[in-house]
Design a protein around this motif. Sequence first.
Motif, PDB file in Angstrom:
ATOM      1  N   MET A  38       0.828  -1.209   0.000  1.00 38.04           N
ATOM      2  CA  MET A  38       0.000   0.000   0.000  1.00 38.04           C
ATOM      3  C   MET A  38       0.863   1.260   0.000  1.00 38.04           C
ATOM      4  O   MET A  38       0.587   2.215  -0.741  1.00 38.04           O
ATOM      5  N   LEU A  39       1.917   1.267   0.811  1.00 37.74           N
ATOM      6  CA  LEU A  39       2.792   2.431   0.871  1.00 37.74           C
ATOM      7  C   LEU A  39       3.490   2.660  -0.463  1.00 37.74           C
ATOM      8  O   LEU A  39       3.634   3.809  -0.917  1.00 37.74           O
ATOM      9  N   ILE A  40       3.915   1.577  -1.105  1.00 40.11           N
ATOM     10  CA  ILE A  40       4.554   1.714  -2.420  1.00 40.11           C
ATOM     11  C   ILE A  40       3.557   2.210  -3.450  1.00 40.11           C
ATOM     12  O   ILE A  40       3.860   3.089  -4.267  1.00 40.11           O
ATOM     13  N   ARG A  41       2.345   1.675  -3.407  1.00 42.20           N
ATOM     14  CA  ARG A  41       1.329   2.058  -4.408  1.00 42.20           C
ATOM     15  C   ARG A  41       0.939   3.523  -4.265  1.00 42.20           C
ATOM     16  O   ARG A  41       0.548   4.156  -5.256  1.00 42.20           O
ATOM     17  N   SER A  42       1.056   4.089  -3.069  1.00 43.24           N
ATOM     18  CA  SER A  42       0.668   5.485  -2.870  1.00 43.24           C
ATOM     19  C   SER A  42       1.624   6.472  -3.532  1.00 43.24           C
ATOM     20  O   SER A  42       1.267   7.640  -3.710  1.00 43.24           O
ATOM     21  N   VAL A  43       2.835   6.024  -3.866  1.00 43.44           N
ATOM     22  CA  VAL A  43       3.796   6.915  -4.530  1.00 43.44           C
ATOM     23  C   VAL A  43       4.251   6.365  -5.876  1.00 43.44           C
ATOM     24  O   VAL A  43       5.097   6.964  -6.537  1.00 43.44           O
ATOM     25  N   LEU A  48       3.340   6.157 -17.273  1.00 44.28           N
ATOM     26  CA  LEU A  48       4.064   6.748 -18.398  1.00 44.28           C
ATOM     27  C   LEU A  48       5.423   6.086 -18.623  1.00 44.28           C
ATOM     28  O   LEU A  48       5.769   5.767 -19.773  1.00 44.28           O
ATOM     29  N   PRO A  49       6.250   5.843 -17.589  1.00 45.64           N
ATOM     30  CA  PRO A  49       7.527   5.172 -17.844  1.00 45.64           C
ATOM     31  C   PRO A  49       7.380   3.784 -18.457  1.00 45.64           C
ATOM     32  O   PRO A  49       8.251   3.346 -19.209  1.00 45.64           O
ATOM     33  N   THR A  50       6.283   3.083 -18.143  1.00 43.43           N
ATOM     34  CA  THR A  50       6.098   1.735 -18.689  1.00 43.43           C
ATOM     35  C   THR A  50       5.651   1.788 -20.143  1.00 43.43           C
ATOM     36  O   THR A  50       6.149   1.032 -20.987  1.00 43.43           O
ATOM     37  N   THR A  51       4.709   2.679 -20.453  1.00 43.35           N
ATOM     38  CA  THR A  51       4.154   2.750 -21.810  1.00 43.35           C
ATOM     39  C   THR A  51       5.044   3.545 -22.753  1.00 43.35           C
ATOM     40  O   THR A  51       5.168   3.195 -23.934  1.00 43.35           O
ATOM     41  N   PRO A  53       8.709   4.572 -22.434  1.00 40.99           N
ATOM     42  CA  PRO A  53       9.987   4.652 -21.719  1.00 40.99           C
ATOM     43  C   PRO A  53      10.954   5.681 -22.300  1.00 40.99           C
ATOM     44  O   PRO A  53      11.642   6.380 -21.554  1.00 40.99           O
ATOM     45  N   GLU A  54      11.030   5.800 -23.648  1.00 44.20           N
ATOM     46  CA  GLU A  54      11.947   6.765 -24.249  1.00 44.20           C
ATOM     47  C   GLU A  54      11.519   8.196 -23.933  1.00 44.20           C
ATOM     48  O   GLU A  54      12.346   9.051 -23.600  1.00 44.20           O
ATOM     49  N   THR A  55      10.230   8.448 -24.027  1.00 42.11           N
ATOM     50  CA  THR A  55       9.719   9.785 -23.717  1.00 42.11           C
ATOM     51  C   THR A  55       9.944  10.119 -22.250  1.00 42.11           C
ATOM     52  O   THR A  55      10.331  11.243 -21.908  1.00 42.11           O
ATOM     53  N   ALA A  56       9.704   9.147 -21.375  1.00 41.23           N
ATOM     54  CA  ALA A  56       9.908   9.380 -19.947  1.00 41.23           C
ATOM     55  C   ALA A  56      11.364   9.698 -19.649  1.00 41.23           C
ATOM     56  O   ALA A  56      11.675  10.612 -18.874  1.00 41.23           O
ATOM     57  N   ALA A  57      12.298   8.950 -20.261  1.00 38.23           N
ATOM     58  CA  ALA A  57      13.720   9.216 -20.035  1.00 38.23           C
ATOM     59  C   ALA A  57      14.117  10.591 -20.563  1.00 38.23           C
ATOM     60  O   ALA A  57      14.884  11.315 -19.920  1.00 38.23           O
ATOM     61  N   ALA A  58      13.573  10.972 -21.729  1.00 34.17           N
ATOM     62  CA  ALA A  58      13.902  12.284 -22.294  1.00 34.17           C
ATOM     63  C   ALA A  58      13.318  13.413 -21.446  1.00 34.17           C
ATOM     64  O   ALA A  58      13.963  14.450 -21.246  1.00 34.17           O
ATOM     65  N   ARG A 144       6.310  15.429 -14.669  1.00 35.36           N
ATOM     66  CA  ARG A 144       6.027  14.862 -13.352  1.00 35.36           C
ATOM     67  C   ARG A 144       5.541  13.421 -13.467  1.00 35.36           C
ATOM     68  O   ARG A 144       5.850  12.580 -12.613  1.00 35.36           O
ATOM     69  N   ALA A 145       4.780  13.142 -14.529  1.00 32.89           N
ATOM     70  CA  ALA A 145       4.277  11.777 -14.728  1.00 32.89           C
ATOM     71  C   ALA A 145       5.382  10.827 -15.178  1.00 32.89           C
ATOM     72  O   ALA A 145       5.214   9.607 -15.080  1.00 32.89           O
ATOM     73  N   ALA A 146       6.513  11.369 -15.652  1.00 32.57           N
ATOM     74  CA  ALA A 146       7.616  10.523 -16.113  1.00 32.57           C
ATOM     75  C   ALA A 146       8.520  10.069 -14.982  1.00 32.57           C
ATOM     76  O   ALA A 146       9.342   9.166 -15.168  1.00 32.57           O
ATOM     77  N   ALA A 147       8.386  10.672 -13.794  1.00 37.22           N
ATOM     78  CA  ALA A 147       9.219  10.287 -12.658  1.00 37.22           C
ATOM     79  C   ALA A 147       8.790   8.912 -12.142  1.00 37.22           C
ATOM     80  O   ALA A 147       7.614   8.547 -12.220  1.00 37.22           O
ATOM     81  N   PRO A 148       9.718   8.117 -11.604  1.00 41.46           N
ATOM     82  CA  PRO A 148       9.348   6.777 -11.102  1.00 41.46           C
ATOM     83  C   PRO A 148       8.442   6.818  -9.881  1.00 41.46           C
ATOM     84  O   PRO A 148       7.681   5.880  -9.648  1.00 41.46           O
TER      85      PRO A 148
END
Length: 400
Positions: A38-43, A48-51, A53-58, A144-148
Amino acid sequence: MKAQLRRTERRRKLEAAALVAPLLIFLAVFFLAPIVGMLIRSVENSELPTTMPETAAALRQWDGIDLPPEPVFASFARELAAGQRDRTLAGVAKRLTYEVPNMRSVLFATARGLPETPNGTWRDTLTARDKTWGDPATWAVMRRAAAPVTPLYMLASVDREMDASGSIVKVASDRAIYIDIFIRTFWMAAVVTVWCLVLGYPLAFKLASLPPRVSNLLMILVLLPFWTSILVRTGAWVVLLQREGPINEALQWVGLISEPLQLVYNRVGVYVAMIHILLPFMVLPLYSVMRGISPAYMRAATSLGATPFTAFRRVYLPQTIPGVGAGCLLVFILGVGYYITPALVGGAGDQMVSYFVAFFTNQTINWGMAAALGSVLLIATLLLYWVYARLVGIDRMRMG
């Protein structure tokens, strides 16, 4: 001789560890693991990084000033078309919609019919399809959506959000609801705890002063509600408290009221049902402590000239404080997590945090928000327990 003694001691320790191991494994799998999840899921911020990945890294390499460079637009257009073709854009659209309400329609409208080669630059092509892609604030949300990990859900659970500059600010007044919900939850749990203490203390006192044969029989009646489902007990209170129910009819028959009272689907009904369900959790700790207090203490106090009330206040009551603290803590922690009883007996303004956790889990499928609300509730409960432990420790030091 010493070696044999060490082997015997080591064998006893291993046997003790083997006996405790199943319980520890059970707690780790069914208690600690769900809490950690639950704690992991809250953050967690994996959409976006999964779908893309190149855009998220950029985007993570982008400084966030003005619009991102052309390579970011190019990778986004390429992965946007691939997501439309593979039907994997739903998760990204859902995540972005949490911050920009119309982002889902913008994303799918842009993806439909996106050309394989740009008409000029990808920045011009995407901006021509929808002007949203020419707004730096949109790309700030994407960044912000690209951050892990993300503070989005935790901030939203306390009526906060991040603006375009990344600063934490209060949400608009028409969206600020969760602080009030937490206050309502803790207030209702506190009221129920106080009433359980008021009703449970004299009951436990009487049970502890009776002979064991009689007190054990009465204790069965206290424990009897444990053998009935909470759903059944809550439904029974709906029948008893309704306007045409037996309670209203009895009050009218004795002349206390002239017309039926609204006792259900409001705060009164929630309090009555919760107190009935949680009262045994107050009585049991109090009874266990009171049963260990010798009656000789009260007799000695009265023989020394104290009145019965003074003897109770200065001799008996201080010895029951551990039971009072344990019962109040147990009832309060159980009360803040109630869901079924307020949902069935209460009205729209009587729902607690658990109702919204269930809402985000089952209806909107926003597990991040549900986990964030649960995490805030867990943190508040742990803080309460820490305060209780400190107070008990201080009292023990004074008594020592």
